[in-house]
Design a protein around this motif. Structure first.
Motif, short mmCIF file in Angstrom:
data_model
loop_
_atom_site.label_atom_id
_atom_site.label_comp_id
_atom_site.label_asym_id
_atom_site.label_seq_id
_atom_site.Cartn_x
_atom_site.Cartn_y
_atom_site.Cartn_z
N ARG A 1 0.83 -1.21 0.00
CA ARG A 1 0.00 0.00 0.00
C ARG A 1 0.86 1.25 0.00
O ARG A 1 0.55 2.24 -0.69
N ASP A 2 1.95 1.24 0.76
CA ASP A 2 2.81 2.43 0.84
C ASP A 2 3.46 2.73 -0.51
O ASP A 2 3.53 3.90 -0.94
N VAL A 3 3.94 1.68 -1.19
CA VAL A 3 4.58 1.88 -2.49
C VAL A 3 3.54 2.39 -3.50
O VAL A 3 3.81 3.33 -4.27
N LEU A 4 2.36 1.80 -3.48
CA LEU A 4 1.31 2.24 -4.40
C LEU A 4 0.94 3.69 -4.14
O LEU A 4 0.73 4.47 -5.08
N LYS A 5 0.85 4.06 -2.88
CA LYS A 5 0.49 5.43 -2.53
C LYS A 5 1.54 6.42 -3.05
O LYS A 5 1.21 7.48 -3.57
N ARG A 6 2.82 6.05 -2.92
CA ARG A 6 3.88 6.92 -3.43
C ARG A 6 3.81 7.04 -4.95
O ARG A 6 3.99 8.12 -5.51
N ARG A 7 3.53 5.93 -5.62
CA ARG A 7 3.47 5.94 -7.08
C ARG A 7 2.26 6.73 -7.58
O ARG A 7 2.37 7.50 -8.54
#
Length: 256
Positions: A161-167
């Motif tokens: 979720r964190d990586v997706l949010k950054r992307r």
């Protein structure tokens, strides 16, 4: 559970989700690639993608027929619900979808039958998601099968979720998958901000939303006429003095 309820003093009911959709696809209308951005901002292109989703099959296979094969929309028990709007472009029609894609200029294909962008690249869409929902991943597999019939390749990429949010904050995904509108049963007195690019919270117009939220300091200016009308709809809602007037603002925006 039902059998246990019959033997005891219990009632078992399904807990209905309050979101606009259990699974929603968000094309990035502000993507940095100008060729893909032009395709995704073409409403006919998006409608063709929608017509090539077999919602009935997804509902039967993944949700035991308990869902509704519609778009990301209000729920039937919302006072603002419109059945015609909910089902718009939600039928499964491969032939019509193919004709629409040809009509808007994407008739060229490679040797594998994959449609080509104007610059010659194959139409391969990677849908990014957080990987927490097995139903979402399974639904994307089913959508990939039917999109292949219209000459479009769907790949999916799961991440934290964190990586997706950054992307998504950086505007990187071409398309994302998530749940639909947070509140599928809004009253007319609730601001219709979810329907307009007012903040970068929604995955399909983070650039426009950032522009609005920061007064033009960040993001991208809104040049799309329909998106501009949605912003005006929120402003009309704010100026409305009665509940009926506010409900009309909702309906006008849902029509767009």
């Amino acid at each position: 559970m039902k059998s246990a309820a019959a033997r005891s003093d219990l009632a078992v009911d399904l807990w209905r989700s309050g979101q606009g959709a259990e699974i929603a696809l968000y094309p990035n209308l502000n993507h940095k690639d100008p060729v893909w951005r032009a395709a995704l901002n073409d409403v006919v292109f998006r409608r063709a993608l929608s017509l090539a989703i077999h919602r009935w099959e997804i509902n039967e296979i993944l949700f035991f027929g308990l869902g509704f094969g519609v778009g990301d929309y209000l729920l039937p028990n919302s006072p603002l619900y419109d059945a015609e709007h909910a089902g718009r472009w939600a039928d499964f029609d491969i032939d019509r979808a193919n004709r629409m894609l040809d009509l808007v200029g994407y008739e060229a294909r490679n040797a594998d039958g994959v449609r080509l962008l104007p610059d010659g690249r194959p139409m391969e869409i990677t849908v990014e998601h957080d990987g927490r929902s097995p139903e979402r991943a399974d639904a994307l597999h089913l959508i990939a099968e039917t999109w292949r019939k219209i000459g479009i390749v769907l790949n999916q990429k799961a991440m934290t979720r964190d990586v997706l949010k950054r992307r998504t904050k950086a505007g990187s995904p071409l398309m994302s998958a998530d749940v639909g509108m947070n509140n599928g049963r809004p009253p007319a007195l609730l601001p219709p901000a979810d329907l307009a690019p007012m903040t970068p919270a929604r995955l399909h117009w983070m650039g426009w939303g950032g522009w609005m939220e920061t007064g033009g300091k960040l993001g991208q200016p809104i040049e799309d006429a329909a998106a501009q009308r949605l912003v005006l709809g929120v402003q009309d809602w704010a100026r409305a003095e009665t509940e009926d007037e506010k409900a009309q603002s909702w309906r006008d925006m849902l029509e767009i």
